[in-house]
Design a protein around this motif. Structure first.
Motif, PDB file in Angstrom:
ATOM      1  N   VAL A   2       0.856  -1.186   0.000  1.00 42.50           N
ATOM      2  CA  VAL A   2       0.000   0.000   0.000  1.00 42.50           C
ATOM      3  C   VAL A   2       0.891   1.234   0.000  1.00 42.50           C
ATOM      4  CG1 VAL A   2      -1.937  -1.114   1.160  1.00 42.50           C
ATOM      5  CG2 VAL A   2      -0.168   0.016   2.525  1.00 42.50           C
ATOM      6  N   LEU A   3       0.417   2.311  -0.611  1.00 36.10           N
ATOM      7  CA  LEU A   3       1.154   3.572  -0.620  1.00 36.10           C
ATOM      8  C   LEU A   3       0.915   4.266   0.714  1.00 36.10           C
ATOM      9  CD1 LEU A   3       2.860   5.643  -2.159  1.00 36.10           C
ATOM     10  CD2 LEU A   3       0.732   6.610  -3.059  1.00 36.10           C
ATOM     11  N   TRP A   4       1.998   4.409   1.495  1.00 32.56           N
ATOM     12  CA  TRP A   4       1.880   4.927   2.859  1.00 32.56           C
ATOM     13  C   TRP A   4       2.295   6.394   2.966  1.00 32.56           C
ATOM     14  CZ3 TRP A   4      -0.729   3.089   6.743  1.00 32.56           C
ATOM     15  CH2 TRP A   4      -0.481   3.547   8.048  1.00 32.56           C
ATOM     16  N   GLY A   5       3.191   6.844   2.074  1.00 25.38           N
ATOM     17  CA  GLY A   5       3.618   8.229   2.189  1.00 25.38           C
ATOM     18  C   GLY A   5       4.727   8.575   1.216  1.00 25.38           C
ATOM     19  N   ILE A   6       5.242   9.796   1.357  1.00 27.92           N
ATOM     20  CA  ILE A   6       6.397  10.244   0.586  1.00 27.92           C
ATOM     21  C   ILE A   6       7.414  10.854   1.546  1.00 27.92           C
ATOM     22  CG2 ILE A   6       5.031  10.650  -1.506  1.00 27.92           C
ATOM     23  CD1 ILE A   6       5.200  13.662  -0.926  1.00 27.92           C
ATOM     24  N   ALA A   7       8.658  10.941   1.093  1.00 28.62           N
ATOM     25  CA  ALA A   7       9.726  11.451   1.955  1.00 28.62           C
ATOM     26  C   ALA A   7      10.796  12.121   1.111  1.00 28.62           C
ATOM     27  CB  ALA A   7      10.340  10.321   2.778  1.00 28.62           C
ATOM     28  N   ALA A   8      11.545  13.008   1.733  1.00 26.18           N
ATOM     29  CA  ALA A   8      12.658  13.686   1.070  1.00 26.18           C
ATOM     30  C   ALA A   8      13.884  13.609   1.960  1.00 26.18           C
ATOM     31  CB  ALA A   8      12.310  15.145   0.776  1.00 26.18           C
ATOM     32  N   ASN A   9      15.048  13.870   1.367  1.00 23.50           N
ATOM     33  CA  ASN A   9      16.309  13.852   2.105  1.00 23.50           C
ATOM     34  C   ASN A   9      17.077  15.136   1.824  1.00 23.50           C
ATOM     35  OD1 ASN A   9      18.082  12.238   3.825  1.00 23.50           O
ATOM     36  ND2 ASN A   9      19.512  12.407   2.124  1.00 23.50           N
ATOM     37  N   PHE A  10      17.800  15.621   2.808  1.00 21.39           N
ATOM     38  CA  PHE A  10      18.547  16.865   2.646  1.00 21.39           C
ATOM     39  C   PHE A  10      19.931  16.756   3.294  1.00 21.39           C
ATOM     40  CE2 PHE A  10      14.085  18.209   2.529  1.00 21.39           C
ATOM     41  CZ  PHE A  10      14.069  18.952   1.356  1.00 21.39           C
ATOM     42  N   ALA A  11      20.903  17.465   2.706  1.00 19.65           N
ATOM     43  CA  ALA A  11      22.211  17.743   3.314  1.00 19.65           C
ATOM     44  C   ALA A  11      23.010  16.508   3.686  1.00 19.65           C
ATOM     45  CB  ALA A  11      22.042  18.647   4.543  1.00 19.65           C
ATOM     46  N   CYS A  12      22.814  15.404   2.950  1.00 22.56           N
ATOM     47  CA  CYS A  12      23.630  14.218   3.200  1.00 22.56           C
ATOM     48  C   CYS A  12      24.777  14.109   2.209  1.00 22.56           C
ATOM     49  CB  CYS A  12      22.774  12.958   3.132  1.00 22.56           C
ATOM     50  SG  CYS A  12      21.906  12.593   4.660  1.00 22.56           S
ATOM     51  N   LEU A  13      24.474  14.228   0.928  1.00 20.96           N
ATOM     52  CA  LEU A  13      25.503  14.066  -0.094  1.00 20.96           C
ATOM     53  C   LEU A  13      25.997  15.403  -0.625  1.00 20.96           C
ATOM     54  CD1 LEU A  13      27.132  12.121  -1.898  1.00 20.96           C
ATOM     55  CD2 LEU A  13      25.253  12.255  -3.553  1.00 20.96           C
ATOM     56  N   SER A  14      25.072  16.282  -0.970  1.00 20.17           N
ATOM     57  CA  SER A  14      25.442  17.541  -1.630  1.00 20.17           C
ATOM     58  C   SER A  14      25.460  18.736  -0.692  1.00 20.17           C
ATOM     59  CB  SER A  14      24.482  17.815  -2.792  1.00 20.17           C
ATOM     60  OG  SER A  14      24.494  16.753  -3.708  1.00 20.17           O
ATOM     61  N   GLY A  15      25.061  18.543   0.560  1.00 21.18           N
ATOM     62  CA  GLY A  15      25.041  19.654   1.501  1.00 21.18           C
ATOM     63  C   GLY A  15      23.915  20.630   1.264  1.00 21.18           C
ATOM     64  N   VAL A  16      22.917  20.252   0.461  1.00 23.45           N
ATOM     65  CA  VAL A  16      21.794  21.142   0.162  1.00 23.45           C
ATOM     66  C   VAL A  16      20.753  20.997   1.261  1.00 23.45           C
ATOM     67  CG1 VAL A  16      19.960  21.685  -1.472  1.00 23.45           C
ATOM     68  CG2 VAL A  16      22.204  20.987  -2.313  1.00 23.45           C
ATOM     69  N   PRO A  34      17.206  22.313   3.495  1.00 24.16           N
ATOM     70  CA  PRO A  34      15.847  22.728   3.144  1.00 24.16           C
ATOM     71  C   PRO A  34      15.680  24.238   3.248  1.00 24.16           C
ATOM     72  CG  PRO A  34      15.907  21.906   5.381  1.00 24.16           C
ATOM     73  CD  PRO A  34      17.288  21.706   4.835  1.00 24.16           C
ATOM     74  N   ASN A  35      14.771  24.768   2.462  1.00 23.66           N
ATOM     75  CA  ASN A  35      14.364  26.170   2.596  1.00 23.66           C
ATOM     76  C   ASN A  35      12.859  26.250   2.415  1.00 23.66           C
ATOM     77  OD1 ASN A  35      13.792  26.298  -0.254  1.00 23.66           O
ATOM     78  ND2 ASN A  35      15.988  26.605  -0.606  1.00 23.66           N
ATOM     79  N   ALA A  36      12.300  27.431   2.594  1.00 21.40           N
ATOM     80  CA  ALA A  36      10.845  27.576   2.569  1.00 21.40           C
ATOM     81  C   ALA A  36      10.259  27.149   1.233  1.00 21.40           C
ATOM     82  CB  ALA A  36      10.475  29.023   2.877  1.00 21.40           C
ATOM     83  N   ALA A  37      10.919  27.519   0.142  1.00 18.54           N
ATOM     84  CA  ALA A  37      10.394  27.194  -1.181  1.00 18.54           C
ATOM     85  C   ALA A  37      10.429  25.688  -1.436  1.00 18.54           C
ATOM     86  CB  ALA A  37      11.191  27.935  -2.250  1.00 18.54           C
ATOM     87  N   THR A  38      11.541  25.044  -1.064  1.00 12.47           N
ATOM     88  CA  THR A  38      11.668  23.607  -1.281  1.00 12.47           C
ATOM     89  C   THR A  38      10.650  22.832  -0.456  1.00 12.47           C
ATOM     90  OG1 THR A  38      14.035  23.845  -1.706  1.00 12.47           O
ATOM     91  CG2 THR A  38      13.249  21.645  -1.154  1.00 12.47           C
TER      92      THR A  38
END
Length: 290
Positions: free
Chosen positions: A71-85, A87-91
């Protein structure tokens, strides 16, 4: 890994995924096991490590809901692990909008909308607008009490919950100058400042055990160099006899490696035993790594 799908189904209710071929294999394993497995889809939001491109999310989500066993339970994102990018308000607004778009196309309500890791904590604790994000996956922030991007301390969290304890196995007077320098990155050492006191100690820890550059030493202790299984130090305040112990702090990389090192003994000291930290004299739980 594809080779782990049966183990995942046996061990986990939910897993984070970005490849349809793996999700399909999980679905087949779930059907064989007579169960239903929940899928959270990772979305690429700038770190360029794992994740589906945002424009491909809807199509993959539709594939997931068509598979028996998952079943589709959700979505997720990752930040600042590989590229150091980070999160910001727009993202974060864009990521939150993906939630409503996916729900509108696929139908099921997304129970988990995971907006990143420790790099997202200060954003979440700040004056951020109300979004769909309801989950963070915290490691460094809650373990070491620091923001991984700025390395600033986070109010209300301790920075010394973990202590690495290492034992001295040799203490001798030795000259600072050596006849031959070995050009090997494993045997590299930091420059040694000349001093009258040439008393050096070896501790039973090396580059195979942890990230040496991520260790922090107590006042009066100098790091002189490290090899695969030894580290050389100098204590400017007092000699360190064989058998004595040195307590070190760690950054996240050093902590991660020492926790996985097979020769590390871990001692958890909590409030139930009434133990008190020798370093902080408080009763909150902390961990000694030996």
């Amino acid at each position: 890994m594809l080779s782990q799908v049966d183990q995942v189904i046996q061990s986990c209710d939910v897993s984070y995924n970005s490849e349809l071929v793996v999700i399909a294999a999980l679905a087949e394993a779930a059907v064989r096991a007579g169960t239903t497995h929940s899928i959270v889809l990772m979305v690429e939001m700038g770190d360029r490590r794992e994740g589906i491109m945002p424009e491909d999310l809807a199509a993959l989500a539709q594939n997931v809901i068509s598979l028996p066993g998952v079943v589709l339970w959700g979505i997720a994102a990752n930040f600042a692990c590989l590229s150091g990018v980070g999160p910001n308000a727009a993202t974060m607004r864009k990521f939150s909008n993906l939630t409503t778009q996916t729900e509108g196309i696929c139908g099921p309500f997304l129970a988990t909308v995971s907006g990143g890791n420790s790099a997202s904590l200060l954003w979440a604790l700040g004056s951020s607008p109300s979004l769909c994000i309801n989950n963070l996956r915290l490691g460094e922030a809650i373990l070491l009490g620091k923001d991984p991007i700025s390395e600033k301390h986070i109010d209300g969290l301790y920075q010394d919950a973990f202590t690495l304890v290492i034992e001295v196995i040799e203490t001798k007077h030795k000259p600072n100058q050596v006849a031959v320098m070995v050009a090997d990155p494993v045997l590299k050492s930091l420059p040694v400042v000349s001093a009258e006191n040439h008393l050096r100690s070896i501790v039973a820890l090396g580059r195979q055990d942890t990230e040496i550059e991520g260790l922090s030493f107590p006042e009066g202790t100098d790091f002189l160099g490290a090899t695969s299984d030894h580290m050389v130090i100098r204590n400017r305040t007092a000699p360190m006899p064989v058998g004595s112990e040195l307590r070190l702090g760690m950054n996240y990389n050093a902590l991660m490696r020492i926790m996985a090192a097979p020769d590390t003994a871990m001692e958890y000291i909590g409030t139930s035993s009434g133990s008190v930290s020798l370093q902080t004299k408080r009763s909150e739980p902390f961990l000694h790594l030996v």
